[in-house]
Design an enzyme around this catalytic site. Structure first.
Site, PDB file in Angstrom:
ATOM      1  N   LYS A  52       0.844  -1.206   0.000  1.00  0.00           N
ATOM      2  CA  LYS A  52       0.000   0.000   0.000  1.00  0.00           C
ATOM      3  C   LYS A  52       0.878   1.255   0.000  1.00  0.00           C
ATOM      4  O   LYS A  52       0.619   2.213  -0.737  1.00  0.00           O
ATOM      5  CB  LYS A  52      -0.942  -0.014   1.216  1.00  0.00           C
ATOM      6  CG  LYS A  52      -2.023  -1.098   1.109  1.00  0.00           C
ATOM      7  CD  LYS A  52      -2.797  -1.330   2.405  1.00  0.00           C
ATOM      8  CE  LYS A  52      -3.742  -2.526   2.239  1.00  0.00           C
ATOM      9  NZ  LYS A  52      -4.534  -2.849   3.440  1.00  0.00           N
ATOM     10  N   GLN A  95      -4.467  -1.776   9.839  1.00  0.00           N
ATOM     11  CA  GLN A  95      -4.440  -3.091   9.202  1.00  0.00           C
ATOM     12  C   GLN A  95      -5.010  -4.152  10.142  1.00  0.00           C
ATOM     13  O   GLN A  95      -4.645  -4.227  11.317  1.00  0.00           O
ATOM     14  CB  GLN A  95      -2.995  -3.431   8.784  1.00  0.00           C
ATOM     15  CG  GLN A  95      -2.853  -4.699   7.965  1.00  0.00           C
ATOM     16  CD  GLN A  95      -3.457  -4.606   6.564  1.00  0.00           C
ATOM     17  OE1 GLN A  95      -3.646  -3.527   6.018  1.00  0.00           O
ATOM     18  NE2 GLN A  95      -3.780  -5.746   5.978  1.00  0.00           N
ATOM     19  N   ASP A 118     -10.799   2.668   4.298  1.00  0.00           N
ATOM     20  CA  ASP A 118     -11.105   1.239   4.190  1.00  0.00           C
ATOM     21  C   ASP A 118     -12.605   0.996   4.038  1.00  0.00           C
ATOM     22  O   ASP A 118     -13.035  -0.093   3.660  1.00  0.00           O
ATOM     23  CB  ASP A 118     -10.644   0.507   5.468  1.00  0.00           C
ATOM     24  CG  ASP A 118      -9.336  -0.247   5.277  1.00  0.00           C
ATOM     25  OD1 ASP A 118      -9.050  -0.661   4.141  1.00  0.00           O
ATOM     26  OD2 ASP A 118      -8.623  -0.410   6.278  1.00  0.00           O
TER      27      ASP A 118
HETATM   28  N1  GUN Z   1      -6.814  -7.055   6.331  1.00  0.00           N
HETATM   29  C1  GUN Z   1      -7.133  -7.766   5.219  1.00  0.00           C
HETATM   30  N2  GUN Z   1      -7.640  -6.938   4.268  1.00  0.00           N
HETATM   31  C2  GUN Z   1      -7.635  -5.696   4.808  1.00  0.00           C
HETATM   32  C3  GUN Z   1      -8.041  -4.421   4.308  1.00  0.00           C
HETATM   33  O1  GUN Z   1      -8.509  -4.264   3.176  1.00  0.00           O
HETATM   34  N3  GUN Z   1      -7.871  -3.367   5.177  1.00  0.00           N
HETATM   35  C4  GUN Z   1      -7.363  -3.527   6.431  1.00  0.00           C
HETATM   36  N4  GUN Z   1      -7.265  -2.447   7.196  1.00  0.00           N
HETATM   37  N5  GUN Z   1      -6.997  -4.705   6.917  1.00  0.00           N
HETATM   38  C5  GUN Z   1      -7.124  -5.776   6.108  1.00  0.00           C
END
Ligand code: GUN
Length: 291
Positions: A52, A95, A118
């Site tokens: 990311k 995350q 998100d």
């Molecule tokens: N863990 C797995 N996929 C995601 C996501 O898209 N965002 C976040 N914050 N955690 C995750």
């Protein structure tokens, strides 16, 4: 059979976003700044968060990676409040999963919905259900974008989503059923208590597997000509790989692919699209706040 190349589509989106950033720079408007909080040392989560941050760099966004080996729930909540009030930060993510001593819902609900790129906050999820402007969760939004950019018709199609997680299956089932494009599917949301799953999948025009069980969807389950989207990314031991593991999808690709009209690979399918969606949301965070 046509491969749905998420890597190439995500690259196309990144280029569009890079150009949008160039325009902002020329106009003297703020460049988007995404922050990511990572707690712990899970290898998979670190890989995703690093990807990311790297995407931000490629596009020209600013980014901050905030890492903790461990942190109390109280201290993490304080950090969330700090980012909510920091004008330099346009959007941020925490995350998941978080360590078991931290209540994920409590953390998610503390995030300012206008910075919740998100799309996990109940306010954004509620607006999504009503088709109101909001942040859409990145993986479902990435899947819809992949279908759209590859001209795959969804209207009137029978779709089975396997897995009802809060971040993929549940929101995706709603997004596919909404009166929008892509959308207008008749959706079955299948889960561990679903009966006659094989039969339901066999009738589906579109199958989306999001359960995290490698090779769960086999050729005998899939209708000839179906569109198959594989959200699974389980790490399995693989001595032939440099790092000792490989990513495995929920679909037994080699035997299912010949029956499909379209199928996503793992890796290089949904994963890159998730990151591209997060980048789209980060740029939108500025638009939603009128910056
Ligand atoms: N863990 C797995 N996929 C995601 C996501 O898209 N965002 C976040 N914050 N955690 C995750």
């Amino acid at each position: 059979m046509q491969l749905l190349d998420g890597k190439a589509t995500a690259q196309e989106i990144r280029e569009e976003l890079r150009q949008a950033v160039e325009v902002r720079k020329k106009n003297g408007t703020k460049v988007p700044h995404l922050a990511a909080i990572l707690v712990g040392n899970d290898g998979g989560s670190l890989t995703y968060v690093n990807a990311k941050v790297k995407a931000c760099q490629q596009i020209g966004f600013e980014s901050s990676l905030i890492r903790y080996d461990d942190i109390s729930e109280e201290a993490l909540l304080a950090k969330v409040h700090e980012l909510n009030n920091d004008d330099k930060i346009d959007g941020f993510i925490v995350q998941l999963p978080l360590p078991s001593h931290i209540d994920e819902l409590k953390i998610t609900m503390a995030i300012d919905p206008l910075k919740d790129v998100d799309g996990f906050h109940p306010e954004n999820l509620g607006k999504m259900v009503l088709n109101l402007p909001c942040f859409l969760p990145a993986t479902p939004a990435g899947i819809l974008e992949l279908l759209k950019r590859n001209n795959i018709e969804t209207s009137g199609k029978d779709c089975v989503v396997i897995g009802r997680s809060n971040i993929v299956g549940m929101p995706l089932s709603i997004m596919l059923a909404r009166n929008s494009n892509p959308g207008n599917c008749t959706v079955t949301l299948a889960h561990s208590r679903t009966k006659d799953l094989k039969q339901k999948v066999a009738n589906a025009d579109i199958v989306i597997a999001a359960i995290g069980k490698p090779d769960f969807v086999t050729a005998d389950m899939v209708k000839e000509g179906a569109v198959v989207i594989d959200v699974g990314t389980t790490r399995v031991d693989d001595a032939s790989k440099k790092n000792g593991w490989a990513l495995k999808g929920d679909v037994k690709f080699d035997e299912v692919a010949p029956k499909c009209s379209f199928i996503t690979p793992v890796p290089g399918g949904v994963g890159p699209m998730t990151i591209a969606s997060l980048m789209i949301n980060t740029l939108r965070s500025m638009e939603l706040r009128g910056i």
